[in-house]
Design an enzyme around this catalytic site. Structure first.
Site, PDB file in Angstrom:
ATOM      1  N   THR A 412     -40.333  22.294 -19.459  1.00 52.16           N
ATOM      2  CA  THR A 412     -41.684  21.829 -19.498  1.00 52.16           C
ATOM      3  C   THR A 412     -41.914  20.663 -18.752  1.00 52.16           C
ATOM      4  OG1 THR A 412     -41.734  21.114 -21.728  1.00 52.16           O
ATOM      5  CG2 THR A 412     -42.636  23.150 -21.390  1.00 52.16           C
ATOM      6  N   GLU A 413     -40.815  19.817 -18.719  1.00 49.60           N
ATOM      7  CA  GLU A 413     -40.929  18.440 -17.918  1.00 49.60           C
ATOM      8  C   GLU A 413     -39.577  18.177 -17.449  1.00 49.60           C
ATOM      9  OE1 GLU A 413     -42.888  15.130 -19.599  1.00 49.60           O
ATOM     10  OE2 GLU A 413     -44.652  16.184 -20.250  1.00 49.60           O
TER      11      GLU A 413
END
EC number: 3.2.1.21
Length: 569
Positions: A412-413
């Site tokens: 997600t990051e």
């Protein structure tokens, strides 16, 4: 057999037993192999991300309530140069333009967050629902879907309604569990027919530790030794509650999933033949990642956290541990409350044992009894905490696989910053970072890790919390000084676009050309800096050469040097 050989054999046998007992994760394995050429499985999802406070701006427009970050950033001395997210990228007004950038990148998904106070100004559903805020997110979601981009929506990316902090003490108060559930339920009700991927919390470690332990982030409290643990406990229970709400009320109708996004640096033992270092490295990861992941997959906190915080609390003369406890019913309720696991990862640390005496007062950091080290040869182009250590990414992903039964993972990051007054559009270090980290993720997929998607962090340069605008993570440069917050593609846009189009790294010859072609596009004279204040003037001048961002940087630096020389002589 010689005595020293017997001792060596015994040492290796004990080490092997210790390692094998640790959920089969091999701490001694060397994963630092050569570059791997290959592609990801069909259907692998490529995306980029953002968050509401960092990009939307419009902090007090159309009925939005105050968030803790609105208040915190307006206090002098809390952020670099007292920067705020008041206008930031003006994403609230420019989302259609930004979706055009996503479409050009050929993104499969876009991860963004909903601002809780934009749709519930006081944080409480029964008091007021802001329909203008609802309409904004409806428009954003619809526009993404029209462009065949899947929305991945985070419910909480740090911007708690200020009213809940003032009246209830924020995440220190268990009342947040009900308030958060009401807010999430509203989001499922209004957006769930189109949103199929929900993330409850982004990086709750930062919310708890930096918000309530060190005070570096909003709301800026320094409740050392207790604040982080209490906030985390309520956040975990809030996540679990929302997961069950979706499971019971919405899943059968909407067919979506609810997960969480946890950030973690990897901790590598300084000496993989030293059992103390191995234990310290595991403790580092468990206090960081396992703190939140283990309750959601197994029901309770990691045993090592309970042991260490409990012992240090007793040494302080406390009758109970500073780490809260879950009841038997809560453990059962927690277990299995995660449809997919979001992982945010940026860097790695070497870890060794360090004993902190309890008579100095204990806090989250001293509870762990570890020391963090970095290799001075690791590249560090931007944020002071972010070193490029690609092999740590594969190690973390494999650790998650062995610890938690190989859950479905979405990265997600993942990304890298630069820290300079003038951003170089030819961001070679970012292209290198993306190449190496994504390749380590590909190796992890080949190891059998169940990674389904990757989210580059971030789509745009944006407000970087206490660092203000001094650090830039974006694929696109944002001219924060211009009225229109103009966006300019960095070379990494073209590079990432080629990774997406190829679904990985097909062959050496093709990949070597990517960087060259991407650099050519950002170096060309066609890369114009069309800043709004200059536009009308430029139209009146014939045969003008419009400088690139890089050229402007050089000019500014030259003027600054001339000023210094005059002052000196």
């Amino acid at each position: 057999m010689a005595p020293h050989r017997v001792l060596r054999l015994c040492h290796m046998l004990v080490l092997a037993l210790c390692v094998s007992s640790n959920a089969d994760f091999d701490w001694t394995r060397n994963d630092r192999g050569s570059f791997y050429y290959g592609t990801f499985p069909t259907g692998f999802s490529w995306g980029a991300g953002s968050s509401a406070y960092q990009t939307e701006g419009a902090w007090n427009k159309d009925g939005k309530g105050m968030s803790i970050w609105d208040v915190f950033s307006h206090k002098k001395g809390k952020t670099y140069l007292n920067d705020t997210g008041d206008s930031s990228c003006e994403g609230y007004y420019k989302f259609k333009d930004d979706i055009s950038l996503m479409k050009d990148l050929k993104l499969n998904h876009y991860r963004f967050s909903i601002s809780w106070p934009r749709i519930l100004p006081t944080g409480i559903r029964s008091e007021q629902v802001n329909e203008k805020g609802i309409q904004y997110y409806n428009d954003l979601i619809n526009q993404l879907l029209e462009n065949k981009i899947t929305p991945i929506v985070t419910l909480y990316h740090w911007d708690l309604p200020q009213a809940l902090e003032e009246h209830y003490g924020g995440w220190q108060n268990s009342s947040m569990i009900d308030f958060f559930n009401d807010y999430a339920n509203l989001c499922f009700e209004r957006f769930g027919n189109r949103v199929k991927y929900w993330i409850t919390f982004n990086n709750p470690w930062s919310v708890a530790v930096e918000g309530y332990e060190t005070g570096e982030h909003a709301p800026g409290l320094k409740l050392r030794g207790t604040g982080a643990y209490r906030a985390a406990h309520n956040i975990i229970k809030a996540h679990t509650r929302v997961w069950h709400t979706y499971d019971i009320k919405w899943r059968s109708k909407q067919k979506g999933m609810v997960g969480i996004s946890l950030s973690a640096d990897w901790g590598e033992p300084v000496d993989v033949t030293n059992q103390k270092d191995i234990e310290a490295a595991e403790r580092y990861v468990q206090f960081y990642f396992g703190w939140f992941a283990t309750p959601l997959f197994n029901g309770d906190y990691p045993q090592v956290m309970k042991d260490y915080v409990g012992r240090k609390s007793a040494q302080q003369g406390l009758s109970t541990s500073r780490l809260p406890t879950f009841t038997s019913q809560e453990k059962s309720y927690n277990k299995g409350s995660c449809d997919f696991l979001g992982i945010g990862h940026f860097t790695t640390r070497y870890i060794t044992q360090k004993n902190y005496p309890s008579n100095r007062g204990s806090n989250y950091f001293t509870d762990r009894d570890v020391a963090e080290l970095v290799d001075p040869h690791w590249p560090d182009p931007g944020s002071e905490w972010l070193y490029s250590v690609p092999w740590g990414f594969r190690r973390l992903l494999n650790f998650v696989k062995t610890q938690y039964g190989n859950p479905m993972i979405y990265v997600t990051e993942n990304g890298v910053s630069e820290k300079m007054m003038c951003t170089e559009l030819c961001d070679e270090w970012r292209m290198q970072y993306l190449k190496e980290y994504i390749n380590e993720m590909l190796k992890a997929v080949n190891d059998g890790v169940n990674v389904k998607g990757y989210t580059a962090w971030s789509l745009l340069d944006k407000f970087e919390w206490d660092e203000g605008y001094s650090e830039r993570f974006g694929l696109y440069y944002v001219d924060f000084g211009s009225k229109n917050k103009q966006r300019y593609p960095k070379a990494s846009v073209q590079y990432y676009k080629r990774i997406i189009s190829s679904n990985g790294f097909p062959n050496q010859r093709e990949i070597e050309s990517w960087k060259r072609k991407a650099t050519e596009t950002c170096s060309s004279s066609n890369q114009l800096l069309a800043a709004d204040p200059l536009s009308s003037h430029m139209e009146m001048v014939t045969e003008i050469v419009v400088p690139t961002v890089s050229t402007l940087c050089i000019l500014i630096c030259a003027i600054f040097l001339m000023f210094l020389l005059r002052a000196r002589f």
